[in-house]
Motif scaffolding. Structure first.
Motif, PDB file in Angstrom:
ATOM      1  N   LYS A 164      13.700  -1.446   4.056  1.00 55.72           N
ATOM      2  CA  LYS A 164      14.984  -2.582   5.582  1.00 55.72           C
ATOM      3  C   LYS A 164      13.727  -2.754   6.563  1.00 55.72           C
ATOM      4  CE  LYS A 164      18.749   0.350   3.772  1.00 55.72           C
ATOM      5  NZ  LYS A 164      19.979   2.083   4.228  1.00 55.72           N
ATOM      6  N   SER A 165      12.816  -1.853   6.817  1.00 51.02           N
ATOM      7  CA  SER A 165      12.248  -2.117   8.294  1.00 51.02           C
ATOM      8  C   SER A 165      11.864  -3.470   7.630  1.00 51.02           C
ATOM      9  CB  SER A 165      11.629  -1.177   8.049  1.00 51.02           C
ATOM     10  OG  SER A 165      10.698  -1.759   9.368  1.00 51.02           O
ATOM     11  N   MET A 166      11.447  -3.860   7.451  1.00 47.97           N
ATOM     12  CA  MET A 166      10.789  -4.840   6.728  1.00 47.97           C
ATOM     13  C   MET A 166      11.328  -6.012   6.773  1.00 47.97           C
ATOM     14  SD  MET A 166       7.675  -4.823   3.747  1.00 47.97           S
ATOM     15  CE  MET A 166       7.300  -6.053   3.876  1.00 47.97           C
TER      16      MET A 166
ATOM     17  N   GLU B 271      10.580  16.180  -3.921  1.00 47.40           N
ATOM     18  CA  GLU B 271       9.595  15.112  -3.249  1.00 47.40           C
ATOM     19  C   GLU B 271      10.709  13.823  -3.410  1.00 47.40           C
ATOM     20  OE1 GLU B 271       5.330  15.113  -3.463  1.00 47.40           O
ATOM     21  OE2 GLU B 271       6.295  16.074  -4.509  1.00 47.40           O
ATOM     22  N   VAL B 272      11.215  13.666  -4.973  1.00 50.37           N
ATOM     23  CA  VAL B 272      11.147  12.229  -5.680  1.00 50.37           C
ATOM     24  C   VAL B 272      12.331  11.743  -5.077  1.00 50.37           C
ATOM     25  CG1 VAL B 272      12.691  11.497  -7.035  1.00 50.37           C
ATOM     26  CG2 VAL B 272      10.606  12.511  -7.357  1.00 50.37           C
ATOM     27  N   LYS B 273      13.159  12.499  -4.434  1.00 52.05           N
ATOM     28  CA  LYS B 273      14.259  11.972  -3.728  1.00 52.05           C
ATOM     29  C   LYS B 273      13.420  11.574  -1.912  1.00 52.05           C
ATOM     30  CE  LYS B 273      17.965  14.022  -5.198  1.00 52.05           C
ATOM     31  NZ  LYS B 273      19.252  15.354  -4.764  1.00 52.05           N
ATOM     32  N   GLU B 274      12.955  12.282  -2.042  1.00 55.78           N
ATOM     33  CA  GLU B 274      12.350  11.739  -0.055  1.00 55.78           C
ATOM     34  C   GLU B 274      11.533  10.626  -0.145  1.00 55.78           C
ATOM     35  OE1 GLU B 274       9.256  13.798   2.225  1.00 55.78           O
ATOM     36  OE2 GLU B 274      10.749  15.598   1.797  1.00 55.78           O
ATOM     37  N   LEU B 275      10.410  10.683  -1.317  1.00 55.78           N
ATOM     38  CA  LEU B 275      10.011   9.400  -1.992  1.00 55.78           C
ATOM     39  C   LEU B 275      10.770   8.374  -1.989  1.00 55.78           C
ATOM     40  CD1 LEU B 275       7.116  10.960  -4.100  1.00 55.78           C
ATOM     41  CD2 LEU B 275       6.971   9.956  -1.985  1.00 55.78           C
ATOM     42  N   MET B 276      12.183   8.034  -2.475  1.00 52.83           N
ATOM     43  CA  MET B 276      12.558   6.846  -2.686  1.00 52.83           C
ATOM     44  C   MET B 276      12.956   6.861  -1.012  1.00 52.83           C
ATOM     45  SD  MET B 276      12.128   5.874  -5.261  1.00 52.83           S
ATOM     46  CE  MET B 276      13.259   4.857  -5.726  1.00 52.83           C
ATOM     47  N   GLN B 277      13.733   7.994  -0.261  1.00 53.35           N
ATOM     48  CA  GLN B 277      14.325   7.594   0.825  1.00 53.35           C
ATOM     49  C   GLN B 277      12.896   6.583   1.731  1.00 53.35           C
ATOM     50  OE1 GLN B 277      16.553   7.122   1.811  1.00 53.35           O
ATOM     51  NE2 GLN B 277      17.404   9.024   2.449  1.00 53.35           N
ATOM     52  N   LYS B 278      11.647   7.044   1.876  1.00 51.59           N
ATOM     53  CA  LYS B 278      10.265   6.525   2.603  1.00 51.59           C
ATOM     54  C   LYS B 278      10.655   4.448   1.732  1.00 51.59           C
ATOM     55  CE  LYS B 278       7.312  10.559   3.189  1.00 51.59           C
ATOM     56  NZ  LYS B 278       5.987  10.614   2.404  1.00 51.59           N
ATOM     57  N   VAL B 279      10.744   4.236   0.337  1.00 56.67           N
ATOM     58  CA  VAL B 279      10.716   3.145  -0.323  1.00 56.67           C
ATOM     59  C   VAL B 279      12.038   2.584   0.561  1.00 56.67           C
ATOM     60  CG1 VAL B 279      10.723   1.392  -1.953  1.00 56.67           C
ATOM     61  CG2 VAL B 279       9.669   3.885  -2.827  1.00 56.67           C
TER      62      VAL B 279
ATOM     63  N   ALA C  38       0.522  -1.198   0.205  1.00 57.82           N
ATOM     64  CA  ALA C  38       0.105  -0.062  -0.234  1.00 57.82           C
ATOM     65  C   ALA C  38       0.770   1.202  -0.160  1.00 57.82           C
ATOM     66  CB  ALA C  38      -0.792  -0.100   1.320  1.00 57.82           C
ATOM     67  N   ALA C  39       2.307   1.303   1.056  1.00 59.31           N
ATOM     68  CA  ALA C  39       3.098   2.623   0.745  1.00 59.31           C
ATOM     69  C   ALA C  39       3.369   2.462  -0.505  1.00 59.31           C
ATOM     70  CB  ALA C  39       3.961   2.276   1.970  1.00 59.31           C
ATOM     71  N   LEU C  40       3.706   1.276  -0.783  1.00 59.71           N
ATOM     72  CA  LEU C  40       4.639   1.236  -1.981  1.00 59.71           C
ATOM     73  C   LEU C  40       3.484   2.171  -3.718  1.00 59.71           C
ATOM     74  CD1 LEU C  40       6.876  -1.524  -2.619  1.00 59.71           C
ATOM     75  CD2 LEU C  40       7.157   0.599  -2.549  1.00 59.71           C
ATOM     76  N   ALA C  41       2.005   1.724  -3.732  1.00 61.66           N
ATOM     77  CA  ALA C  41       1.201   2.418  -4.339  1.00 61.66           C
ATOM     78  C   ALA C  41       0.844   3.967  -4.141  1.00 61.66           C
ATOM     79  CB  ALA C  41       0.163   1.752  -3.731  1.00 61.66           C
ATOM     80  N   LYS C  42       1.342   4.772  -3.269  1.00 60.29           N
ATOM     81  CA  LYS C  42       1.038   5.824  -2.468  1.00 60.29           C
ATOM     82  C   LYS C  42       2.107   6.532  -2.964  1.00 60.29           C
ATOM     83  CE  LYS C  42      -1.863   4.930   1.617  1.00 60.29           C
ATOM     84  NZ  LYS C  42      -1.647   5.263   2.715  1.00 60.29           N
ATOM     85  N   ILE C  43       3.021   5.754  -2.833  1.00 58.05           N
ATOM     86  CA  ILE C  43       4.245   6.392  -3.306  1.00 58.05           C
ATOM     87  C   ILE C  43       4.100   6.476  -5.144  1.00 58.05           C
ATOM     88  CG2 ILE C  43       6.843   6.085  -3.472  1.00 58.05           C
ATOM     89  CD1 ILE C  43       6.892   4.685  -0.961  1.00 58.05           C
ATOM     90  N   GLY C  44       4.368   5.709  -5.793  1.00 60.19           N
ATOM     91  CA  GLY C  44       4.325   5.473  -7.187  1.00 60.19           C
ATOM     92  C   GLY C  44       2.976   5.977  -7.829  1.00 60.19           C
TER      93      GLY C  44
END
Length: 113
Positions: free
Chosen positions: A102-104, A89-97, A60-66
């Motif tokens: 890593k968390s998973m 913003e793109v860099k920030e979104l990629m950091q979230k990915v 779901a998070a990846l879908a939102k980022i996409g």
């Protein structure tokens, strides 16, 4: 029957697919019969209980980022300009990915044999 080492009997019902899988795995194991194979699985086998809730959240998070990335790309294509805010913003979104990934991975159990 009285002289048998194993006194307890187990009845197992399988559908055609399950029976086929059992037979193929028994053949691949080179064990002499299904009973030996099943006893081996009971004693030495592993049972995995997999919780997919984190994976669903991740998807779901990846879908939102996409979706966000697509909106930024549309805006860039429509204006023909690349704005520093969009790039950030793109860099920030990629950091979230990467952070989510890593968390998973850090929460995955390690299997020790």
């Amino acid at each position: 029957m009285e002289n048998r080492e194993r006194q307890n009997r187990l009845t197992l019902r399988l559908n055609d697919d399950e029976l086929y899988i059992l037979e193929q795995k028994c053949k691949a194991s080179n064990m002499k019969d299904k009973s030996s194979f099943l006893r081996h699985l009971i004693i030495y086998g592993y049972v995995y209980d997999i919780d997919y809730s984190e994976l669903r959240e991740y998807n779901a998070a990846l879908a939102k980022i996409g979706n966000n990335l697509n909106q930024i790309a549309k805006r860039m294509n429509a204006t023909g300009n690349v704005y520093k805010a969009d790039v950030n913003e793109v860099k920030e979104l990629m950091q979230k990915v990467w952070h989510t990934q890593k968390s998973m991975l850090s929460r995955q159990p390690s299997i020790k044999q």
